[in-house]
Design a protein around this motif. Structure first.
Motif, mmCIF file in Angstrom:
data_model
loop_
_atom_site.group_PDB
_atom_site.id
_atom_site.type_symbol
_atom_site.label_atom_id
_atom_site.label_comp_id
_atom_site.label_asym_id
_atom_site.label_seq_id
_atom_site.Cartn_x
_atom_site.Cartn_y
_atom_site.Cartn_z
ATOM 1 N N ASP A 45 0.797 -1.223 0.000
ATOM 2 C CA ASP A 45 0.000 0.000 0.000
ATOM 3 C C ASP A 45 0.833 1.278 0.000
ATOM 4 N N GLU A 46 2.043 1.196 -0.525
ATOM 5 C CA GLU A 46 2.876 2.385 -0.684
ATOM 6 C C GLU A 46 2.704 2.908 -2.104
ATOM 7 N N ASN A 47 2.687 4.230 -2.244
ATOM 8 C CA ASN A 47 2.598 4.812 -3.577
ATOM 9 C C ASN A 47 3.881 4.510 -4.357
ATOM 10 N N CYS A 48 3.708 4.161 -5.613
ATOM 11 C CA CYS A 48 4.830 3.806 -6.479
ATOM 12 C C CYS A 48 5.528 5.046 -7.017
ATOM 13 N N ALA A 49 6.714 4.820 -7.540
ATOM 14 C CA ALA A 49 7.431 5.808 -8.344
ATOM 15 C C ALA A 49 7.248 5.391 -9.797
ATOM 16 N N ILE A 50 7.464 6.316 -10.702
ATOM 17 C CA ILE A 50 7.430 5.988 -12.125
ATOM 18 C C ILE A 50 8.831 6.170 -12.695
ATOM 19 N N ILE A 51 9.296 5.161 -13.407
ATOM 20 C CA ILE A 51 10.508 5.303 -14.196
ATOM 21 C C ILE A 51 10.035 5.414 -15.639
ATOM 22 N N LYS A 52 10.239 6.579 -16.218
ATOM 23 C CA LYS A 52 9.869 6.791 -17.612
ATOM 24 C C LYS A 52 11.079 6.413 -18.462
ATOM 25 N N VAL A 53 10.901 5.376 -19.269
ATOM 26 C CA VAL A 53 11.991 4.881 -20.099
ATOM 27 C C VAL A 53 11.817 5.450 -21.501
ATOM 28 N N SER A 54 12.732 6.303 -21.888
ATOM 29 C CA SER A 54 12.696 6.935 -23.198
ATOM 30 C C SER A 54 13.564 6.114 -24.159
ATOM 31 N N CYS A 55 12.912 5.552 -25.196
ATOM 32 C CA CYS A 55 13.619 4.721 -26.166
ATOM 33 C C CYS A 55 12.786 4.645 -27.434
ATOM 34 N N ASP A 56 13.444 4.651 -28.584
ATOM 35 C CA ASP A 56 12.703 4.615 -29.851
ATOM 36 C C ASP A 56 12.480 3.195 -30.372
ATOM 37 N N ILE A 57 12.800 2.200 -29.592
ATOM 38 C CA ILE A 57 12.591 0.804 -29.993
ATOM 39 C C ILE A 57 11.225 0.355 -29.479
ATOM 40 N N PRO A 58 10.371 -0.170 -30.355
ATOM 41 C CA PRO A 58 9.019 -0.567 -29.939
ATOM 42 C C PRO A 58 8.999 -1.901 -29.195
ATOM 43 N N ASN A 59 7.915 -2.093 -28.444
ATOM 44 C CA ASN A 59 7.599 -3.377 -27.799
ATOM 45 C C ASN A 59 8.659 -3.876 -26.826
ATOM 46 N N LEU A 60 9.145 -2.999 -25.978
ATOM 47 C CA LEU A 60 10.108 -3.401 -24.961
ATOM 48 C C LEU A 60 9.390 -4.086 -23.809
ATOM 49 N N ASN A 61 10.122 -4.923 -23.087
ATOM 50 C CA ASN A 61 9.621 -5.591 -21.892
ATOM 51 C C ASN A 61 10.475 -5.164 -20.707
ATOM 52 N N PHE A 62 9.869 -5.197 -19.510
ATOM 53 C CA PHE A 62 10.549 -4.721 -18.315
ATOM 54 C C PHE A 62 10.314 -5.667 -17.150
ATOM 55 N N ASP A 63 11.276 -5.659 -16.227
ATOM 56 C CA ASP A 63 11.136 -6.387 -14.972
ATOM 57 C C ASP A 63 11.967 -5.641 -13.931
ATOM 58 N N SER A 64 11.735 -5.947 -12.668
ATOM 59 C CA SER A 64 12.523 -5.347 -11.591
ATOM 60 C C SER A 64 12.602 -6.346 -10.448
ATOM 61 N N ASN A 65 13.437 -6.047 -9.460
ATOM 62 C CA ASN A 65 13.600 -6.960 -8.319
ATOM 63 C C ASN A 65 12.274 -7.197 -7.603
ATOM 64 N N ALA A 66 11.568 -6.121 -7.287
ATOM 65 C CA ALA A 66 10.307 -6.234 -6.552
ATOM 66 C C ALA A 66 9.125 -6.463 -7.486
ATOM 67 N N GLY A 67 9.364 -6.388 -8.786
ATOM 68 C CA GLY A 67 8.296 -6.565 -9.762
ATOM 69 C C GLY A 67 7.723 -5.239 -10.216
ATOM 70 N N ILE A 68 7.237 -5.255 -11.438
ATOM 71 C CA ILE A 68 6.590 -4.083 -12.008
ATOM 72 C C ILE A 68 5.154 -4.049 -11.494
ATOM 73 N N ILE A 69 4.676 -2.884 -11.117
ATOM 74 C CA ILE A 69 3.329 -2.746 -10.567
ATOM 75 C C ILE A 69 2.367 -2.403 -11.706
#
Length: 128
Positions: A45-69
């Motif tokens: 129940d903590e508010n998330c941060a946003i990481i805005k990833v700027s990239c011109d390559i389409p259809n990227l996938n992401f993951d993180s240690n705690a998981g993407i919300i």
């Protein structure tokens, strides 16, 4: 011996021609209120941060240690990746590219926005 040499040459050629991601910059954007205007909460129940990833390559996938919300959002040439406060790593991957594991040196905080600028190198960028 020829078999081993063939395998070795194949491995080297694949490595030489593999596309990869490179980091241009990572910055905290104190003037961006997107995380406050479009909030998400994590499992604690903590508010998330946003990481805005700027990239011109389409259809990227992401993951993180705690998981993407929630779902990744794509807006105006950037991917919005919601992460829990304290996150220390974000992975960027796509078929045909080596996975980028970006270690975050900043202390990721709730309701804050960070900008990760990346680009792709190699032959796969011609096909993207």
């Amino acid at each position: 011996m020829k078999k081993i040499l063939t395998i070795l040459l194949f491995t080297i050629s694949v490595t030489l021609f593999a596309s990869e991601f490179k980091v241009r910059s990572f910055d905290f954007n104190q003037n961006d209120l997107s995380a406050r205007r479009n909030p998400r909460t994590d499992a604690n129940d903590e508010n998330c941060a946003i990481i805005k990833v700027s990239c011109d390559i389409p259809n990227l996938n992401f993951d993180s240690n705690a998981g993407i919300i929630g779902e990744i959002e794509y807006k105006k040439g950037e991917y919005w990746v919601y992460v829990s406060p304290g996150e220390k790593e974000i992975d960027v991957f796509k078929e045909g590219y080596e996975k980028l594991s970006f270690f975050i040196s900043a202390n990721i905080k709730s309701n804050q926005v960070y900008l990760l600028k990346i680009y792709g190198t190699g032959i796969n960028d011609l096909q993207a």
